[in-house]
Design an enzyme around this catalytic site. Sequence first.
Site, mmCIF file in Angstrom:
data_model
loop_
_atom_site.group_PDB
_atom_site.id
_atom_site.type_symbol
_atom_site.label_atom_id
_atom_site.label_comp_id
_atom_site.label_asym_id
_atom_site.label_seq_id
_atom_site.Cartn_x
_atom_site.Cartn_y
_atom_site.Cartn_z
ATOM 1 N N TYR A 91 -1.920 -0.936 10.177
ATOM 2 C CA TYR A 91 -1.930 -1.247 9.109
ATOM 3 C C TYR A 91 -0.802 -0.455 8.624
ATOM 4 O O TYR A 91 -0.045 -1.903 8.001
ATOM 5 C CB TYR A 91 -3.276 -0.489 8.652
ATOM 6 C CG TYR A 91 -3.123 -0.420 7.146
ATOM 7 C CD1 TYR A 91 -4.058 -1.249 6.941
ATOM 8 C CD2 TYR A 91 -3.627 0.342 5.865
ATOM 9 C CE1 TYR A 91 -4.183 -1.654 5.029
ATOM 10 C CE2 TYR A 91 -3.112 0.176 4.447
ATOM 11 C CZ TYR A 91 -3.756 -0.819 4.016
ATOM 12 O OH TYR A 91 -4.209 -1.320 3.172
ATOM 13 N N SER A 117 1.087 -1.329 0.243
ATOM 14 C CA SER A 117 -0.200 0.400 -0.249
ATOM 15 C C SER A 117 0.719 1.820 0.195
ATOM 16 O O SER A 117 2.060 1.221 0.621
ATOM 17 C CB SER A 117 -0.562 0.051 1.379
ATOM 18 O OG SER A 117 -1.558 1.240 1.722
HETATM 19 P P1 NAD Z 1 -11.918 -5.742 -0.512
HETATM 20 O O1 NAD Z 1 -12.040 -5.366 1.086
HETATM 21 O O2 NAD Z 1 -12.663 -5.204 -1.513
HETATM 22 O O3 NAD Z 1 -11.115 -7.473 -0.669
HETATM 23 C C1 NAD Z 1 -10.665 -7.674 0.033
HETATM 24 C C2 NAD Z 1 -10.311 -9.221 0.365
HETATM 25 O O4 NAD Z 1 -9.787 -10.077 0.419
HETATM 26 C C3 NAD Z 1 -11.820 -9.306 0.574
HETATM 27 O O5 NAD Z 1 -12.840 -10.230 -0.704
HETATM 28 C C4 NAD Z 1 -12.046 -10.521 1.536
HETATM 29 O O6 NAD Z 1 -13.002 -11.234 1.937
HETATM 30 C C5 NAD Z 1 -10.219 -10.683 1.597
HETATM 31 N N1 NAD Z 1 -9.813 -11.251 2.761
HETATM 32 C C6 NAD Z 1 -10.306 -10.711 3.822
HETATM 33 N N2 NAD Z 1 -9.005 -11.059 4.534
HETATM 34 C C7 NAD Z 1 -8.671 -12.683 4.878
HETATM 35 C C8 NAD Z 1 -8.320 -13.697 5.110
HETATM 36 N N3 NAD Z 1 -7.764 -13.506 5.836
HETATM 37 N N4 NAD Z 1 -7.917 -15.012 3.690
HETATM 38 C C9 NAD Z 1 -8.880 -14.166 2.850
HETATM 39 N N5 NAD Z 1 -9.183 -13.785 2.326
HETATM 40 C C10 NAD Z 1 -9.230 -12.591 3.122
HETATM 41 O O7 NAD Z 1 -10.453 -5.194 -0.178
HETATM 42 P P2 NAD Z 1 -9.361 -4.258 -1.347
HETATM 43 O O8 NAD Z 1 -9.210 -2.944 -1.532
HETATM 44 O O9 NAD Z 1 -9.230 -4.993 -2.686
HETATM 45 O O10 NAD Z 1 -7.732 -4.518 -0.914
HETATM 46 C C11 NAD Z 1 -6.642 -5.621 -1.383
HETATM 47 C C12 NAD Z 1 -5.809 -5.491 -0.666
HETATM 48 O O11 NAD Z 1 -5.031 -3.958 -1.644
HETATM 49 C C13 NAD Z 1 -5.109 -5.475 0.261
HETATM 50 O O12 NAD Z 1 -4.241 -5.756 1.064
HETATM 51 C C14 NAD Z 1 -5.113 -4.055 1.152
HETATM 52 O O13 NAD Z 1 -4.340 -4.164 2.227
HETATM 53 C C15 NAD Z 1 -4.580 -3.481 -0.424
HETATM 54 N N6 NAD Z 1 -4.911 -2.328 -0.332
HETATM 55 C C16 NAD Z 1 -6.496 -1.449 -0.692
HETATM 56 C C17 NAD Z 1 -6.357 0.201 -1.044
HETATM 57 C C18 NAD Z 1 -7.708 0.738 -1.373
HETATM 58 O O14 NAD Z 1 -7.024 1.611 -1.045
HETATM 59 N N7 NAD Z 1 -8.536 -0.409 -1.346
HETATM 60 C C19 NAD Z 1 -5.335 0.403 -0.867
HETATM 61 C C20 NAD Z 1 -4.072 0.517 -0.590
HETATM 62 C C21 NAD Z 1 -4.123 -1.289 -1.033
#
Ligand code: NAD
Length: 586
Positions: free
Chosen positions: A469, A456
């Site tokens: 985080y 991130s």
């Molecule tokens: P999201 O919540 O839409 O998707 C995350 C997915 O991970 C969900 O389907 C959830 O069920 C699954 N998940 C969570 N914990 C889990 C576990 N213990 N085992 C298996 N599956 C699990 O979120 P996203 O935004 O798509 O995030 C994806 C990645 O991107 C994450 O690592 C997040 O930290 C990172 N990220 C997101 C953003 C943002 O703004 N959305 C920014 C930077 C980084």
Amino acid sequence: MTGVEARERRVRTGGVELCVAELGDPGAPTVVLVHGYPDSKEVWSEVATRLAERFHVVLYDVRGHGRSTAPKPLRGGFTLEKLTDDFLAVIDAVSPDRPVHLVGHDWGSVQSWEFVTVRRTEGRIASFTSLSGPSLDHFGHWIGERVKRPTPRRVGQLLGQGAKSWYVYLLHTPAVPELAWRGPLGKRWPGLLRRLEQVPGDGYPTPSLPSDAAHGAWLYRDNVRARLRHPRPDAYAHAPVQLITPLDDAFLSPRLYDGLERWVPRLTRRTLTARHWVPRTRPDRLAGWITDFVTSVEGGRPGAERAGGGPYADRFAGQLVLVTGAAGGIGRATAYAFAEAGARVIAVDRDAEGAVRTAEMSRLVGAADAWAETVDVSDAQAMEKLAERVHRDHGVVDVLVNNAGIGLSGSFFDTTPEDWRKVLDVNLWGVIHGCRLFGARMAERGQGGHIVNTASAAAYQPSRVLSAYGTSKAAVLMLSECLRAELAGRGIGVSAICPGLVNTGITGTATFVGVDAEEEKRRQRRTARAYGVRNYPPEKVADAILRAVADNAAVVPVTPEARGAHALARFAPRVLRALARVEPRL
Ligand code: NAD
């Protein structure tokens, strides 16, 4: 052949006797593998044993190589016309009634281009897979066009390929190559292959190498100058062609194949991150692509149709890609992007229904196949079982995307040890488990691969409300960098993806510490609204992930704010520190 019984026969033609080996069911479609320089048919052993499970596989030592006899005299004995006679004699013997699927590497590909573009083989070749060896006729035209109409780019391409062809000039000198190969070079070659090309040292090359290499110099002398000066004007392929281009080939520039569609009406392109000796270093990938291509041609659907679509189809079609956190957001978009490129996709999530939906949609949008797995990535035992299952049922993962993650926001003093554990267990340990279990198998296979970890922008951009985080993501970033250094020598790339604010469901599930449940809900809603207004789509992050794998990028900030913060972290960290003190209004 290693591990599989090969049947051998001798085929006489044009004053030489060729040693021909056959594997697999003679009733199945025939695949003929032609080796290059300086090699013998054993260069194909790993690919041949894999293909023999489905096909009738035929290999032969080119005249003057391995256990085939050499023409007398050598000069004039290796012309493309004579090599075509040999090929026809071999297929007359092994597959008289049915056209064969031809596969050539290096000089085996150069001569196969001749076979597939001359009229007398028409109807005898069902398909051709070319690896690291251009048609001398196409090459001649490629040079001619650049010399006739030189632009700075075209001159650059000419000079680039000219520099890669240094050994071709050497091979034209009389006697020197023979002396070198029968002397010091012949002895040192296996070590050089291991060091420079990362070819595993497992009984290859064979002891015939010095005489193969000395005889093979005539392949160049008998053909290269003549053909490059006077390329045939009608060198059109009369069978579908699959072109597999290793992107790190020290001897051939990928630019050589620009405009190849002009000569090959039915062309399927594939690329892979590898050096020249792919039959030794990437046998699984080659066997997969050859199997798909041959099967599609046999089924009357020549290549391209099954190849997947989009800009990355040439790179990812048929590859096994595992994405965690694939039930939503960035993970789901990433699974779809690989699916569109024709990959085989494994969607992993703790949300079983969501994972199944991703797998179903992946199939619809073009995945070669797709499966869903319900696993909590923080559960070491469950991940171990997943890795065993995947390995047993589908093989070694080619691209691993450790993406599952959860959000947590609030003051450090409101963050309990339990909160810390939760975030680190999923965001960091989930990635560690993935890298350990799937990465180890990738490394053990020794055929390259790629690991993507979703970090991130918070990995390098401090914030007063993201201590847990941000710490988890900074750890993922450093883990990725260290692993990248460790795995580079094994052809495995590691990328850390650093998105900024992306419009996904993460805001709705993020934990806000230090507030009651009602306030937490309100903050989740407000953040979700803010991310919705920002509206950066997860599909763009997915695009960045595919690009990162294709380019083997190390750290990839996505979204303008993530790129801006990355630049500030390098050039003006004080500004970032000042921004980190600002309390977000929620
Ligand atoms: P999201 O919540 O839409 O998707 C995350 C997915 O991970 C969900 O389907 C959830 O069920 C699954 N998940 C969570 N914990 C889990 C576990 N213990 N085992 C298996 N599956 C699990 O979120 P996203 O935004 O798509 O995030 C994806 C990645 O991107 C994450 O690592 C997040 O930290 C990172 N990220 C997101 C953003 C943002 O703004 N959305 C920014 C930077 C980084």
